[in-house]
Design a protein around this motif. Structure first.
Motif, PDB file in Angstrom:
ATOM      1  N   VAL A  30      45.909  38.822   1.533  1.00 41.37           N
ATOM      2  CA  VAL A  30      45.178  39.918   1.595  1.00 41.37           C
ATOM      3  C   VAL A  30      46.238  41.244   2.010  1.00 41.37           C
ATOM      4  CG1 VAL A  30      42.846  38.716   1.919  1.00 41.37           C
ATOM      5  CG2 VAL A  30      44.419  39.496   3.981  1.00 41.37           C
ATOM      6  N   SER A  31      45.758  42.291   1.534  1.00 35.68           N
ATOM      7  CA  SER A  31      46.531  43.374   1.866  1.00 35.68           C
ATOM      8  C   SER A  31      45.949  44.351   3.007  1.00 35.68           C
ATOM      9  CB  SER A  31      46.825  44.347   0.448  1.00 35.68           C
ATOM     10  OG  SER A  31      45.694  44.634  -0.111  1.00 35.68           O
ATOM     11  N   ASP A  32      44.796  43.990   3.589  1.00 35.10           N
ATOM     12  CA  ASP A  32      44.628  44.934   4.723  1.00 35.10           C
ATOM     13  C   ASP A  32      44.001  44.281   5.658  1.00 35.10           C
ATOM     14  OD1 ASP A  32      41.298  45.478   4.706  1.00 35.10           O
ATOM     15  OD2 ASP A  32      41.999  45.069   2.525  1.00 35.10           O
ATOM     16  N   GLY A  33      43.686  44.900   6.912  1.00 36.27           N
ATOM     17  CA  GLY A  33      43.272  44.183   7.999  1.00 36.27           C
ATOM     18  C   GLY A  33      42.086  43.522   8.302  1.00 36.27           C
ATOM     19  N   GLN A  34      41.024  44.396   7.590  1.00 38.42           N
ATOM     20  CA  GLN A  34      39.555  44.067   7.685  1.00 38.42           C
ATOM     21  C   GLN A  34      39.155  42.859   6.707  1.00 38.42           C
ATOM     22  OE1 GLN A  34      37.120  45.541   9.709  1.00 38.42           O
ATOM     23  NE2 GLN A  34      36.324  43.344   9.097  1.00 38.42           N
ATOM     24  N   ALA A  35      40.086  42.899   5.560  1.00 37.51           N
ATOM     25  CA  ALA A  35      39.958  41.660   4.646  1.00 37.51           C
ATOM     26  C   ALA A  35      40.407  40.313   5.191  1.00 37.51           C
ATOM     27  CB  ALA A  35      40.577  41.952   3.433  1.00 37.51           C
ATOM     28  N   ALA A  36      41.642  40.624   6.126  1.00 37.89           N
ATOM     29  CA  ALA A  36      42.226  39.398   6.870  1.00 37.89           C
ATOM     30  C   ALA A  36      41.237  38.839   7.856  1.00 37.89           C
ATOM     31  CB  ALA A  36      43.596  39.776   7.503  1.00 37.89           C
ATOM     32  N   LEU A  37      40.641  39.727   8.662  1.00 42.08           N
ATOM     33  CA  LEU A  37      39.707  39.280   9.720  1.00 42.08           C
ATOM     34  C   LEU A  37      38.442  38.542   9.141  1.00 42.08           C
ATOM     35  CD1 LEU A  37      38.908  39.275  12.594  1.00 42.08           C
ATOM     36  CD2 LEU A  37      37.662  41.445  12.433  1.00 42.08           C
ATOM     37  N   ASP A  46      44.018  27.465   8.268  1.00 39.97           N
ATOM     38  CA  ASP A  46      44.999  26.601   9.470  1.00 39.97           C
ATOM     39  C   ASP A  46      45.968  27.477  10.134  1.00 39.97           C
ATOM     40  OD1 ASP A  46      43.892  24.066   8.897  1.00 39.97           O
ATOM     41  OD2 ASP A  46      45.004  24.111   6.902  1.00 39.97           O
ATOM     42  N   LEU A  47      46.529  28.532   9.396  1.00 42.31           N
ATOM     43  CA  LEU A  47      47.722  29.256   9.910  1.00 42.31           C
ATOM     44  C   LEU A  47      47.400  30.786   9.113  1.00 42.31           C
ATOM     45  CD1 LEU A  47      50.329  30.001  11.263  1.00 42.31           C
ATOM     46  CD2 LEU A  47      51.383  28.901   9.268  1.00 42.31           C
ATOM     47  N   ALA A  48      47.522  31.720  10.197  1.00 43.41           N
ATOM     48  CA  ALA A  48      47.668  33.267   9.518  1.00 43.41           C
ATOM     49  C   ALA A  48      48.818  33.688   9.825  1.00 43.41           C
ATOM     50  CB  ALA A  48      46.383  34.133  10.239  1.00 43.41           C
ATOM     51  N   LEU A  49      49.347  34.365   8.831  1.00 41.27           N
ATOM     52  CA  LEU A  49      50.566  35.157   8.812  1.00 41.27           C
ATOM     53  C   LEU A  49      50.264  36.509   8.670  1.00 41.27           C
ATOM     54  CD1 LEU A  49      52.931  33.039   6.426  1.00 41.27           C
ATOM     55  CD2 LEU A  49      52.479  32.813   8.606  1.00 41.27           C
ATOM     56  N   LEU A  50      50.453  37.213   9.855  1.00 45.27           N
ATOM     57  CA  LEU A  50      49.850  38.451   9.831  1.00 45.27           C
ATOM     58  C   LEU A  50      50.840  39.645  10.239  1.00 45.27           C
ATOM     59  CD1 LEU A  50      46.952  38.199  12.410  1.00 45.27           C
ATOM     60  CD2 LEU A  50      46.704  38.291   9.900  1.00 45.27           C
ATOM     61  N   GLY A  59      47.369  43.961  12.862  1.00 45.69           N
ATOM     62  CA  GLY A  59      47.524  42.563  13.245  1.00 45.69           C
ATOM     63  C   GLY A  59      47.167  42.068  14.410  1.00 45.69           C
ATOM     64  N   LEU A  60      47.529  42.911  15.474  1.00 46.51           N
ATOM     65  CA  LEU A  60      47.470  42.385  16.938  1.00 46.51           C
ATOM     66  C   LEU A  60      46.058  42.790  17.201  1.00 46.51           C
ATOM     67  CD1 LEU A  60      49.028  41.709  19.402  1.00 46.51           C
ATOM     68  CD2 LEU A  60      49.039  43.918  19.997  1.00 46.51           C
ATOM     69  N   SER A  61      45.187  43.801  16.436  1.00 45.83           N
ATOM     70  CA  SER A  61      43.791  43.981  16.858  1.00 45.83           C
ATOM     71  C   SER A  61      43.022  42.334  16.177  1.00 45.83           C
ATOM     72  CB  SER A  61      43.307  45.175  16.038  1.00 45.83           C
ATOM     73  OG  SER A  61      43.843  46.482  16.575  1.00 45.83           O
ATOM     74  N   ILE A  62      43.513  42.124  15.101  1.00 46.15           N
ATOM     75  CA  ILE A  62      42.990  41.030  14.574  1.00 46.15           C
ATOM     76  C   ILE A  62      43.154  39.706  15.310  1.00 46.15           C
ATOM     77  CG2 ILE A  62      43.223  39.180  12.621  1.00 46.15           C
ATOM     78  CD1 ILE A  62      44.184  41.462  10.824  1.00 46.15           C
ATOM     79  N   VAL A  63      44.064  39.452  16.009  1.00 48.79           N
ATOM     80  CA  VAL A  63      44.466  38.455  16.905  1.00 48.79           C
ATOM     81  C   VAL A  63      43.486  38.520  17.972  1.00 48.79           C
ATOM     82  CG1 VAL A  63      45.968  37.605  18.667  1.00 48.79           C
ATOM     83  CG2 VAL A  63      46.967  38.303  16.183  1.00 48.79           C
ATOM     84  N   ARG A  64      43.411  39.688  18.707  1.00 50.81           N
ATOM     85  CA  ARG A  64      42.596  39.957  19.830  1.00 50.81           C
ATOM     86  C   ARG A  64      41.014  39.377  19.514  1.00 50.81           C
ATOM     87  NH1 ARG A  64      45.007  46.011  21.001  1.00 50.81           N
ATOM     88  NH2 ARG A  64      46.914  45.230  22.349  1.00 50.81           N
ATOM     89  N   LEU A  76      50.831  33.570  13.414  1.00 49.61           N
ATOM     90  CA  LEU A  76      52.446  33.888  13.407  1.00 49.61           C
ATOM     91  C   LEU A  76      52.417  35.276  12.848  1.00 49.61           C
ATOM     92  CD1 LEU A  76      55.492  33.230  13.265  1.00 49.61           C
ATOM     93  CD2 LEU A  76      55.310  32.311  11.102  1.00 49.61           C
ATOM     94  N   MET A  77      52.590  36.114  13.852  1.00 53.29           N
ATOM     95  CA  MET A  77      52.999  37.527  13.560  1.00 53.29           C
ATOM     96  C   MET A  77      54.340  37.884  12.856  1.00 53.29           C
ATOM     97  SD  MET A  77      50.520  39.203  14.919  1.00 53.29           S
ATOM     98  CE  MET A  77      50.687  40.771  14.990  1.00 53.29           C
ATOM     99  N   ILE A  78      54.375  38.626  11.810  1.00 56.40           N
ATOM    100  CA  ILE A  78      55.474  39.028  11.041  1.00 56.40           C
ATOM    101  C   ILE A  78      55.672  40.459  11.150  1.00 56.40           C
ATOM    102  CG2 ILE A  78      56.620  39.100   8.796  1.00 56.40           C
ATOM    103  CD1 ILE A  78      55.139  36.482   8.035  1.00 56.40           C
ATOM    104  N   THR A  79      56.847  41.059  11.642  1.00 58.79           N
ATOM    105  CA  THR A  79      56.594  42.457  12.043  1.00 58.79           C
ATOM    106  C   THR A  79      58.309  43.071  11.831  1.00 58.79           C
ATOM    107  OG1 THR A  79      56.040  44.335  13.461  1.00 58.79           O
ATOM    108  CG2 THR A  79      56.424  41.932  14.386  1.00 58.79           C
ATOM    109  N   ALA A  80      58.141  44.211  11.658  1.00 57.81           N
ATOM    110  CA  ALA A  80      59.508  44.772  11.935  1.00 57.81           C
ATOM    111  C   ALA A  80      59.698  45.301  13.544  1.00 57.81           C
ATOM    112  CB  ALA A  80      59.682  46.231  10.976  1.00 57.81           C
ATOM    113  N   ARG A  81      58.753  45.230  14.074  1.00 57.06           N
ATOM    114  CA  ARG A  81      58.989  45.525  15.533  1.00 57.06           C
ATOM    115  C   ARG A  81      59.629  44.412  16.430  1.00 57.06           C
ATOM    116  NH1 ARG A  81      53.245  48.731  16.670  1.00 57.06           N
ATOM    117  NH2 ARG A  81      54.154  48.866  18.615  1.00 57.06           N
TER     118      ARG A  81
END
Length: 225
Positions: A30-37, A46-50, A59-64, A76-81
């Protein structure tokens, strides 16, 4: 594993999907956060790559939201931060692991294998108690006097380890060896972060910390008074 990939950049998502399917995972992209949630709440994952920075809902709001609803899906968070503050924030809010872009596919595969082993070899079938603290390892639920405590998968495993070994002294290095995979890019600081988060949540709900620190030696479950 059934994997949800939430990534809005198709240039990264396309090779990731191809790689994960080659590794014999079932992948939903999926390409947007609401669709992911929505997918995480409605489907068996089993596993979300966010990706952290997603349109609509990050992604952090989804985890919360997942953790508030008591969902223990591996994340598993995937980020440039790549700042330490970002790492601590992500783990504190419920992510199970953190991978900084750019990364090599072999590193992603190692992280997934590490998470998969913890999923496939969970502690099963017992109820553990400390005073009014109750952990149901079969259901993955923790309560204090009937009040639920929302823990991440790693926090849950840490708490179960201490409840299974009352009074036993353990160091961060030993916890790393027993609860983290050797091929994951984790160290004692990672253990410390998750342990601090666990103890903070327990203090907030229980009014006391069932885990004690013996400076220079390690940690152990307190005796019930």
């Amino acid at each position: 594993m059934r994997i949800l990939l939430a990534e809005d950049d198709s240039r990264l998502a396309d090779p990731l999907v191809a790689f994960l399917e080659h590794e014999r995972h079932a992948v939903t992209w999926v390409s947007d956060g609401q669709a992911a949630l929505d997918t995480l709440l409605e489907c068996e994952v089993d596993l979300a790559l966010l990706d952290w920075m997603l349109p609509g809902l990050d992604g952090l709001s989804i985890v919360r939201q997942l953790r508030r609803q008591g969902r223990h899906t591996l994340v598993l968070m995937i980020t440039a931060r790549d700042g330490l503050d970002d790492l601590v924030q992500g783990l504190q809010d419920g992510a199970d692991d953190y991978l900084v872009k750019p990364f090599r596919m072999v590193e992603l595969a190692a992280r997934i294998r590490s998470l998969e082993r913890r999923r496939d070899r969970p502690f099963r079938g017992r109820i553990f108690n400390w005073k009014e603290l109750n952990l149901d390892s079969e259901e993955g639920r923790v309560h204090w006097d009937g009040q639920p405590i929302q823990l991440t998968a790693r926090e849950l495993r840490l708490l179960e380890w201490f409840l299974r070994h009352p009074g036993r002294l353990v160091s961060r290095a030993q916890l790393l060896d027993q609860l983290w995979s050797m091929d994951a890019d984790s160290g004692e600081d990672t253990v410390k972060t998750h342990l601090n988060n666990l103890r903070r949540k327990l203090r907030a709900t229980c009014g006391e910390d069932p885990i004690e620190t013996l400076h220079g030696l390690g940690y152990r479950m307190r005796e019930e008074q």
